[in-house]
Design an enzyme around this catalytic site. Structure first.
Site, PDB file in Angstrom:
ATOM      1  N   GLU A  31       4.909  37.921  38.905  1.00  0.00           N
ATOM      2  CA  GLU A  31       5.970  38.565  39.711  1.00  0.00           C
ATOM      3  C   GLU A  31       6.883  37.506  40.322  1.00  0.00           C
ATOM      4  O   GLU A  31       8.097  37.685  40.398  1.00  0.00           O
ATOM      5  CB  GLU A  31       5.368  39.425  40.828  1.00  0.00           C
ATOM      6  CG  GLU A  31       4.579  40.626  40.338  1.00  0.00           C
ATOM      7  CD  GLU A  31       5.356  41.496  39.371  1.00  0.00           C
ATOM      8  OE1 GLU A  31       6.513  41.822  39.648  1.00  0.00           O
ATOM      9  OE2 GLU A  31       4.799  41.833  38.316  1.00  0.00           O
ATOM     10  N   TRP A  84       9.266  36.518  37.766  1.00  0.00           N
ATOM     11  CA  TRP A  84      10.365  37.499  37.609  1.00  0.00           C
ATOM     12  C   TRP A  84      11.515  37.126  38.552  1.00  0.00           C
ATOM     13  O   TRP A  84      12.688  37.267  38.226  1.00  0.00           O
ATOM     14  CB  TRP A  84       9.903  38.924  37.961  1.00  0.00           C
ATOM     15  CG  TRP A  84       9.369  39.714  36.807  1.00  0.00           C
ATOM     16  CD1 TRP A  84       8.060  40.002  36.564  1.00  0.00           C
ATOM     17  CD2 TRP A  84      10.130  40.338  35.747  1.00  0.00           C
ATOM     18  NE1 TRP A  84       7.959  40.764  35.416  1.00  0.00           N
ATOM     19  CE2 TRP A  84       9.208  40.977  34.908  1.00  0.00           C
ATOM     20  CE3 TRP A  84      11.485  40.406  35.433  1.00  0.00           C
ATOM     21  CZ2 TRP A  84       9.592  41.686  33.759  1.00  0.00           C
ATOM     22  CZ3 TRP A  84      11.884  41.104  34.303  1.00  0.00           C
ATOM     23  CH2 TRP A  84      10.946  41.731  33.483  1.00  0.00           C
ATOM     24  N   TRP A 118      29.448  58.529  33.599  1.00  0.00           N
ATOM     25  CA  TRP A 118      28.575  59.134  34.598  1.00  0.00           C
ATOM     26  C   TRP A 118      29.160  60.467  35.056  1.00  0.00           C
ATOM     27  O   TRP A 118      30.288  60.511  35.541  1.00  0.00           O
ATOM     28  CB  TRP A 118      28.417  58.193  35.794  1.00  0.00           C
ATOM     29  CG  TRP A 118      27.930  56.839  35.387  1.00  0.00           C
ATOM     30  CD1 TRP A 118      28.666  55.696  35.278  1.00  0.00           C
ATOM     31  CD2 TRP A 118      26.598  56.497  34.992  1.00  0.00           C
ATOM     32  NE1 TRP A 118      27.873  54.657  34.846  1.00  0.00           N
ATOM     33  CE2 TRP A 118      26.596  55.120  34.662  1.00  0.00           C
ATOM     34  CE3 TRP A 118      25.398  57.212  34.875  1.00  0.00           C
ATOM     35  CZ2 TRP A 118      25.459  54.454  34.228  1.00  0.00           C
ATOM     36  CZ3 TRP A 118      24.271  56.541  34.442  1.00  0.00           C
ATOM     37  CH2 TRP A 118      24.303  55.190  34.127  1.00  0.00           C
ATOM     38  N   ASN A 153       7.727  48.518  45.429  1.00  0.00           N
ATOM     39  CA  ASN A 153       8.354  48.299  44.130  1.00  0.00           C
ATOM     40  C   ASN A 153       8.307  49.538  43.231  1.00  0.00           C
ATOM     41  O   ASN A 153       9.288  49.897  42.584  1.00  0.00           O
ATOM     42  CB  ASN A 153       7.685  47.112  43.431  1.00  0.00           C
ATOM     43  CG  ASN A 153       8.327  46.826  42.083  1.00  0.00           C
ATOM     44  OD1 ASN A 153       9.528  46.557  42.006  1.00  0.00           O
ATOM     45  ND2 ASN A 153       7.551  46.937  41.013  1.00  0.00           N
ATOM     46  N   TRP A 190      24.426  53.417  38.240  1.00  0.00           N
ATOM     47  CA  TRP A 190      23.425  52.552  38.895  1.00  0.00           C
ATOM     48  C   TRP A 190      24.074  51.627  39.920  1.00  0.00           C
ATOM     49  O   TRP A 190      23.437  51.221  40.889  1.00  0.00           O
ATOM     50  CB  TRP A 190      22.647  51.733  37.849  1.00  0.00           C
ATOM     51  CG  TRP A 190      23.496  50.833  36.996  1.00  0.00           C
ATOM     52  CD1 TRP A 190      24.075  51.141  35.802  1.00  0.00           C
ATOM     53  CD2 TRP A 190      23.891  49.469  37.279  1.00  0.00           C
ATOM     54  NE1 TRP A 190      24.797  50.076  35.322  1.00  0.00           N
ATOM     55  CE2 TRP A 190      24.697  49.038  36.198  1.00  0.00           C
ATOM     56  CE3 TRP A 190      23.636  48.584  38.307  1.00  0.00           C
ATOM     57  CZ2 TRP A 190      25.249  47.749  36.143  1.00  0.00           C
ATOM     58  CZ3 TRP A 190      24.184  47.303  38.259  1.00  0.00           C
ATOM     59  CH2 TRP A 190      24.985  46.907  37.179  1.00  0.00           C
ATOM     60  N   TRP A 216      17.832  47.033  39.299  1.00  0.00           N
ATOM     61  CA  TRP A 216      18.642  48.229  38.984  1.00  0.00           C
ATOM     62  C   TRP A 216      18.990  48.290  37.511  1.00  0.00           C
ATOM     63  O   TRP A 216      18.907  49.355  36.880  1.00  0.00           O
ATOM     64  CB  TRP A 216      19.909  48.268  39.865  1.00  0.00           C
ATOM     65  CG  TRP A 216      19.613  48.947  41.155  1.00  0.00           C
ATOM     66  CD1 TRP A 216      19.253  48.347  42.326  1.00  0.00           C
ATOM     67  CD2 TRP A 216      19.555  50.370  41.400  1.00  0.00           C
ATOM     68  NE1 TRP A 216      18.990  49.302  43.284  1.00  0.00           N
ATOM     69  CE2 TRP A 216      19.179  50.547  42.749  1.00  0.00           C
ATOM     70  CE3 TRP A 216      19.799  51.498  40.621  1.00  0.00           C
ATOM     71  CZ2 TRP A 216      19.029  51.813  43.329  1.00  0.00           C
ATOM     72  CZ3 TRP A 216      19.652  52.759  41.193  1.00  0.00           C
ATOM     73  CH2 TRP A 216      19.267  52.904  42.528  1.00  0.00           C
TER      74      TRP A 216
HETATM   75  C1  LIG Z   1      15.744  48.789  41.885  1.00  0.00           C
HETATM   76  C2  LIG Z   1      15.030  47.553  42.393  1.00  0.00           C
HETATM   77  C3  LIG Z   1      15.649  46.736  43.343  1.00  0.00           C
HETATM   78  C4  LIG Z   1      15.000  45.582  43.821  1.00  0.00           C
HETATM   79  N1  LIG Z   1      15.625  44.797  44.746  1.00  0.00           N
HETATM   80  C5  LIG Z   1      15.025  43.660  45.197  1.00  0.00           C
HETATM   81  C6  LIG Z   1      15.675  42.830  46.153  1.00  0.00           C
HETATM   82  O1  LIG Z   1      16.823  43.056  46.561  1.00  0.00           O
HETATM   83  N2  LIG Z   1      14.977  41.738  46.618  1.00  0.00           N
HETATM   84  C7  LIG Z   1      13.717  41.431  46.174  1.00  0.00           C
HETATM   85  O2  LIG Z   1      13.145  40.434  46.631  1.00  0.00           O
HETATM   86  N3  LIG Z   1      13.116  42.185  45.242  1.00  0.00           N
HETATM   87  C8  LIG Z   1      13.712  43.296  44.750  1.00  0.00           C
HETATM   88  N4  LIG Z   1      13.064  44.081  43.833  1.00  0.00           N
HETATM   89  C9  LIG Z   1      11.748  43.643  43.315  1.00  0.00           C
HETATM   90  C10 LIG Z   1      10.524  44.173  44.079  1.00  0.00           C
HETATM   91  O3  LIG Z   1      10.623  45.545  44.288  1.00  0.00           O
HETATM   92  C11 LIG Z   1      10.292  43.469  45.424  1.00  0.00           C
HETATM   93  O4  LIG Z   1      10.359  42.079  45.254  1.00  0.00           O
HETATM   94  C12 LIG Z   1       8.913  43.817  45.981  1.00  0.00           C
HETATM   95  O5  LIG Z   1       8.796  45.202  46.164  1.00  0.00           O
HETATM   96  C13 LIG Z   1       8.701  43.093  47.304  1.00  0.00           C
HETATM   97  O6  LIG Z   1       7.452  43.426  47.858  1.00  0.00           O
HETATM   98  P1  LIG Z   1       6.328  42.311  48.037  1.00  0.00           P
HETATM   99  O7  LIG Z   1       6.897  41.124  48.705  1.00  0.00           O
HETATM  100  O8  LIG Z   1       5.154  42.991  48.666  1.00  0.00           O
HETATM  101  O9  LIG Z   1       6.045  41.961  46.530  1.00  0.00           O
HETATM  102  P2  LIG Z   1       4.757  41.388  45.787  1.00  0.00           P
HETATM  103  O10 LIG Z   1       4.328  42.434  44.843  1.00  0.00           O
HETATM  104  O11 LIG Z   1       3.759  40.829  46.706  1.00  0.00           O
HETATM  105  O12 LIG Z   1       5.395  40.210  44.898  1.00  0.00           O
HETATM  106  C14 LIG Z   1       5.571  38.883  45.417  1.00  0.00           C
HETATM  107  C15 LIG Z   1       6.996  38.441  45.293  1.00  0.00           C
HETATM  108  O13 LIG Z   1       7.381  38.392  43.912  1.00  0.00           O
HETATM  109  C16 LIG Z   1       8.755  38.727  43.788  1.00  0.00           C
HETATM  110  N5  LIG Z   1       8.872  39.930  42.961  1.00  0.00           N
HETATM  111  C17 LIG Z   1       7.959  40.916  42.820  1.00  0.00           C
HETATM  112  N6  LIG Z   1       8.406  41.840  41.936  1.00  0.00           N
HETATM  113  C18 LIG Z   1       9.623  41.418  41.532  1.00  0.00           C
HETATM  114  C19 LIG Z   1      10.592  41.922  40.627  1.00  0.00           C
HETATM  115  N7  LIG Z   1      10.401  43.041  39.939  1.00  0.00           N
HETATM  116  N8  LIG Z   1      11.740  41.241  40.480  1.00  0.00           N
HETATM  117  C20 LIG Z   1      11.956  40.091  41.151  1.00  0.00           C
HETATM  118  N9  LIG Z   1      11.074  39.556  42.005  1.00  0.00           N
HETATM  119  C21 LIG Z   1       9.928  40.201  42.195  1.00  0.00           C
HETATM  120  C22 LIG Z   1       9.273  39.007  45.199  1.00  0.00           C
HETATM  121  O14 LIG Z   1       9.867  37.838  45.686  1.00  0.00           O
HETATM  122  C23 LIG Z   1       8.009  39.363  45.952  1.00  0.00           C
HETATM  123  O15 LIG Z   1       8.095  39.132  47.327  1.00  0.00           O
HETATM  124  C24 LIG Z   1      13.707  45.240  43.328  1.00  0.00           C
HETATM  125  C25 LIG Z   1      13.107  46.068  42.377  1.00  0.00           C
HETATM  126  C26 LIG Z   1      13.753  47.206  41.917  1.00  0.00           C
HETATM  127  C27 LIG Z   1      13.070  48.070  40.893  1.00  0.00           C
END
Ligand SMILES: Cc1cc2nc3c(=O)[nH]c(=O)nc-3n(C[C@H](O)[C@H](O)[C@H](O)COP(=O)(O)OP(=O)(O)OC[C@H]3O[C@@H](n4cnc5c(N)ncnc54)[C@H](O)[C@@H]3O)c2cc1C
Length: 471
Positions: A272, A275, A303, A338, A356, A379
């Site tokens: 993650e 990512w 749309w 997420n 979107w 997105w």
């Molecule tokens: C539509 C959409 C919009 C999003 N917008 C953002 C945003 O603006 N900022 C953001 O930080 N994340 C975003 N995410 C990714 C993800 O949802 C969040 O990083 C995550 O929910 C943060 O929770 P956590 O810190 O507990 O994550 P954990 O599950 O603990 O993951 C650890 C870290 O990994 C990174 N990470 C995890 N999943 C993703 C992912 N899919 N993409 C990129 N990085 C990821 C984040 O930095 C996160 O803090 C988005 C996802 C979606 C589907």
């Protein structure tokens, strides 16, 4: 690097003292370092809501940072205005030889920094930036032919192959070098009202210490991350994203922590974090994604969704409980799990047939952890317009997603208390319950909770047609 007498360290998206690369380099090469933070008016004036939780979070993080700097014998200069004016003026008046900072890769930031660098050059002051916000920046992990990756898994494999001890080194600065200065004629920010904002409460605590605490608690449960990460009611993920966004914790620290553990949970969590680098690379290498679809064929999708449906989606009144609970929670906290982000994004795009970009913008205005690259990537993934995105024909069913990831409906009931009387059988789609069941649940659909604004099965066909035509 030759020894510098005095330098500025400019904090931006790195609000911490520990493992801060730019600050480490500044302290290493200078006899004395003046720490500075600027509330950037070019960013703040764009925020229409003057009670923005993110500003409170930054304000509190700065306040804590300033207290920590004081304990080390220095003083953080907290200023407000246009950095393109302030940094050159301050550097000259404080007679510094260099300005150190950590790199910021967003378009506005790179342009701002290049203007500052040019201005400083005329006074023979160096402007030096360091990589700190990511493990690998845009052009560092490339395919063998030198072009950027478009698919995550090979990118991740190459990332894992390339990452070395040097990339995740712990940069702990010599904080004894921090100085106290009292520049003349520059207004110091003393209250949030000085920057034109009102304080807005938020759920978490700000700052570096809190981030460290969250990390150490998360590491105790990381081994099950692979199994639990999608469980909405458990909501057991790290919650570190806002801290990463504002740099209250170092990404290297997180990678080092997960590398020490061998569990499947730690491996998936590292993935993650990769990512995050991947989307940062995509924004850097394909800057057009900021304004339009990564895939050109989906640039002009037609749309046909309704404006009032967008409003109902934002308000959590679509009649699909999991979507509504997520959107109500989001409106009140700025946070969203997420899995829920994926569900509500898919619903907006493929059930309500709404662009979107509108959802992306609404998230950008309200997400506590808003990060341009990850938000845009997320997105575009959900809308199937992005690189390595969900194929367009995979359309989330909001009812089965709800059943799978919030099986008892606990999260739904927390945010939609009017549905508390519904059993597990109906909570995911109470519309299915007959009159008698609705009465005994004390919640009549259409009166106490909205009827579904669209029919998922029908909208699925509309979405499929939309994407097929574009192909
Ligand atoms: C539509 C959409 C919009 C999003 N917008 C953002 C945003 O603006 N900022 C953001 O930080 N994340 C975003 N995410 C990714 C993800 O949802 C969040 O990083 C995550 O929910 C943060 O929770 P956590 O810190 O507990 O994550 P954990 O599950 O603990 O993951 C650890 C870290 O990994 C990174 N990470 C995890 N999943 C993703 C992912 N899919 N993409 C990129 N990085 C990821 C984040 O930095 C996160 O803090 C988005 C996802 C979606 C589907």
């Amino acid at each position: 690097m030759k020894k510098i007498k005095r330098s500025i360290f400019w904090f931006r998206r790195d609000l911490r003292l520990q493992d801060n690369r730019g600050l480490y380099e500044a302290c290493k090469s200078s006899e004395g370092v003046i720490p500075v933070f600027i509330f950037d008016q070019n960013i703040l004036t764009k925020l229409k809501n003057k009670k923005d939780r993110r500003v409170s979070f930054i304000y509190d993080s700065i306040d804590l940072l300033e207290k920590d700097i004081k304990k080390k014998g220095g003083r953080l200069l907290i200023l407000a205005g246009d950095p393109c004016e302030i940094i050159p003026k301050l550097s000259k008046s404080l007679k510094v030889e260099s300005v150190f900072t950590n790199e910021d890769y967003e378009d506005y930031a790179t342009k701002r920094d290049s203007t500052i660098q040019k201005k400083l050059k005329t006074d023979e002051i160096q402007f030096i930036g360091f990589k700190d916000h990511v493990i690998f920046s845009g052009g560092e992990v490339l395919k063998k032919d030198g072009t950027p990756y478009r698919v995550f898994t090979p990118y991740k494999n190459e990332w894992l192959k390339q990452v070395s001890e040097e990339d995740i080194k712990d940069y702990n600065p010599n904080l004894k070098k921090l100085l106290i200065t009292k520049p003349q004629g520059i207004k110091i920010v003393k209250a949030i009202s000085d920057i034109g904002f009102e304080y807005e409460e938020y759920k978490t605590k700000a700052g570096e210490k809190e981030a460290k605490k969250l990390l150490s608690n998360f590491l105790k449960r990381i081994k099950d991350y692979d199994k639990n990460r999608d469980n909405i009611s458990l909501n057991n993920n790290s919650h570190l994203s806002p801290y990463l966004r504002f740099g209250c914790i170092s990404i290297r620290d997180l990678v080092r922590s997960s590398n020490k553990l061998k569990s499947d949970g730690a491996k998936v969590w590292l993935s993650e974090l990769i990512w995050r680098d991947f989307y940062s690379m995509i924004l850097d290498q394909f800057p057009h994604v900021e304004k339009s679809a990564f895939l050109p064929k989906y640039k002009n999708l037609k749309w046909s969704g309704k404006t009032d449906h967008f409003k109902l989606w934002k308000e959590g009144k679509t009649g699909y409980p999991i979507v509504d609970a997520a959107m109500r929670c989001f409106a009140q906290t700025g946070e969203m799990h997420n899995r829920l982000r994926m569900i509500v994004a898919s619903f907006l795009v493929k059930d309500l047939i709404i662009d979107w970009k509108k959802g992306e913008q609404y998230f950008a205005q309200n997400l506590m952890d808003f990060e341009l690259a990850s938000n845009n990537g997320g997105w575009q993934w959900c809308a199937s317009t992005g690189c390595d995105a969900q194929p367009y024909f995979r359309i989330f069913n909001p009812i089965s997603q709800s059943d799978r990831f919030d099986p008892e409906g606990e999260f739904i009931k927390q945010w939609i208390p009017e549905l508390k009387g519904y059993s597990k059988k109906y909570i995911h789609f109470p519309m299915k319950a007959n009159e008698e069941t609705q009465e005994s649940a004390n919640c009549i659909i259409g009166r106490d909770y909205p009827e579904p604004i669209v029919d998922h099965a029908k909208q699925r066909e509309v979405a499929l047609k939309l994407y097929k035509i574009a192909k």
